[in-house]
Enzyme design. Structure first.
Site, PDB file in Angstrom:
ATOM      1  N   GLY A  35       0.778  -1.240   0.000  1.00 42.26           N
ATOM      2  CA  GLY A  35       0.000   0.000   0.000  1.00 42.26           C
ATOM      3  C   GLY A  35       0.806   1.284   0.000  1.00 42.26           C
ATOM      4  N   GLU A  59       3.852   4.401   5.803  1.00 44.42           N
ATOM      5  CA  GLU A  59       2.689   3.516   5.752  1.00 44.42           C
ATOM      6  C   GLU A  59       1.550   4.215   5.004  1.00 44.42           C
ATOM      7  OE1 GLU A  59       1.408   0.809   5.550  1.00 44.42           O
ATOM      8  OE2 GLU A  59       0.971  -0.097   7.496  1.00 44.42           O
ATOM      9  N   ASP A  60       0.699   3.426   4.375  1.00 47.70           N
ATOM     10  CA  ASP A  60      -0.430   4.008   3.639  1.00 47.70           C
ATOM     11  C   ASP A  60      -1.492   4.571   4.577  1.00 47.70           C
ATOM     12  OD1 ASP A  60      -1.179   1.489   4.563  1.00 47.70           O
ATOM     13  OD2 ASP A  60      -1.842   0.723   2.629  1.00 47.70           O
ATOM     14  N   ASP A 114      -5.048   2.244  10.847  1.00 50.09           N
ATOM     15  CA  ASP A 114      -6.449   1.933  11.102  1.00 50.09           C
ATOM     16  C   ASP A 114      -6.569   1.515  12.582  1.00 50.09           C
ATOM     17  OD1 ASP A 114      -9.124   1.373  10.361  1.00 50.09           O
ATOM     18  OD2 ASP A 114      -8.645  -0.693   9.869  1.00 50.09           O
ATOM     19  N   LYS A 153      -6.979   6.915  10.393  1.00 47.39           N
ATOM     20  CA  LYS A 153      -8.401   6.714  10.730  1.00 47.39           C
ATOM     21  C   LYS A 153      -8.490   6.550  12.241  1.00 47.39           C
ATOM     22  CE  LYS A 153     -10.126   3.603   7.388  1.00 47.39           C
ATOM     23  NZ  LYS A 153     -10.760   2.305   7.120  1.00 47.39           N
ATOM     24  N   VAL A 170     -11.411   3.130   2.176  1.00 49.03           N
ATOM     25  CA  VAL A 170     -10.947   3.952   1.057  1.00 49.03           C
ATOM     26  C   VAL A 170     -10.006   3.170   0.141  1.00 49.03           C
ATOM     27  CG1 VAL A 170     -11.248   6.185   2.198  1.00 49.03           C
ATOM     28  CG2 VAL A 170      -9.110   4.935   2.518  1.00 49.03           C
ATOM     29  N   ARG A 198      -5.305   0.456  -6.806  1.00 52.21           N
ATOM     30  CA  ARG A 198      -4.092   1.054  -6.230  1.00 52.21           C
ATOM     31  C   ARG A 198      -3.574   2.215  -7.093  1.00 52.21           C
ATOM     32  NH1 ARG A 198      -2.194  -2.326  -2.080  1.00 52.21           N
ATOM     33  NH2 ARG A 198      -2.433  -4.548  -2.417  1.00 52.21           N
TER      34      ARG A 198
END
Ligand code: 5GP
Length: 178
Positions: free
Chosen positions: A42, A97-98, A101, A129, A151, A163
């Site tokens: 990611g 990091e993408d 969460d 998030k 998302v 992606r």
């Protein structure tokens, strides 16, 4: 391309914020031995763009981790599928990091990397998030805080697709049903 849902962060806004993050990181890491560690898959697109906005000599490495299965979810144990190619002792590590969460992945990774005795560890994520957090994670650089929505785009996938979208989109729930 087919419509996949509402655009949350458009291309220009992403570009502007990534540039700002790169400038901030450049100031903070002047004179240090910076190693960017991207978490596959990611973070690839974000890290690629971010690295071009950091005006310093740096090195890059990557790790791949499995998402925790039902049995490991509560313990937060993450399986390393691809480890670093390089030693990190004495280096200034920036984990890229993408999205953060629950925080379980980064919580585990930080502990794991800390045991290898780098000089410093910081975290840079494109999206955060916070509503979903299960364990505390100290994030040093955040692109955008987003609501509790699934998302895709800018590196983030749904079943390995989307992606390559140059923007972040909320995945239309209708897509799940297809
Ligand atoms: P955490 O360990 O913080 O719960 O999860 C981190 C990983 O879950 C991210 O690196 C990402 O791969 C995945 N993830 C969490 N939220 C989303 C989301 O909204 N969209 C996508 N595509 N992946 C997500």
């Amino acid at each position: 391309m087919e419509s996949i849902g509402k655009v949350l962060i458009d291309k220009e806004t992403l570009e502007r914020r990534v540039k700002e993050l790169g400038e901030e990181i450049t100031e903070d890491y002047r004179g240090k031995d910076l190693l960017l560690i991207g978490i596959l898959k990611g973070a690839v697109i974000f890290m690629s763009d971010l690295s071009k906005e950091i005006s310093l000599p740096l090195a890059m490495d990557f790790m791949a981790v499995s998402s925790y299965g039902a049995s490991t979810r509560s313990s937060g144990v993450v399986r390393i599928l691809k480890d670093l190619d390089t030693e990190i002792e004495g280096k200034d590590i920036l984990i890229v990091e993408d999205i953060v969460d629950t925080g379980l992945t980064l919580h585990y990774l930080c502990k794991n990397l800390q045991s290898r005795k780098p000089n410093s560890i910081k975290i840079c994520c494109c999206l955060d998030k916070p509503a979903r957090r299960k364990v505390p994670v100290d994030i040093d650089y955040v692109g955008f805080e987003i609501p509790d929505e699934y998302v895709v785009g800018y590196g983030l996938d749904y079943a390995e697709r989307y992606r390559n979208l140059p923007y972040i989109s909320i995945l239309d729930p209708e897509i799940y049903k297809k």
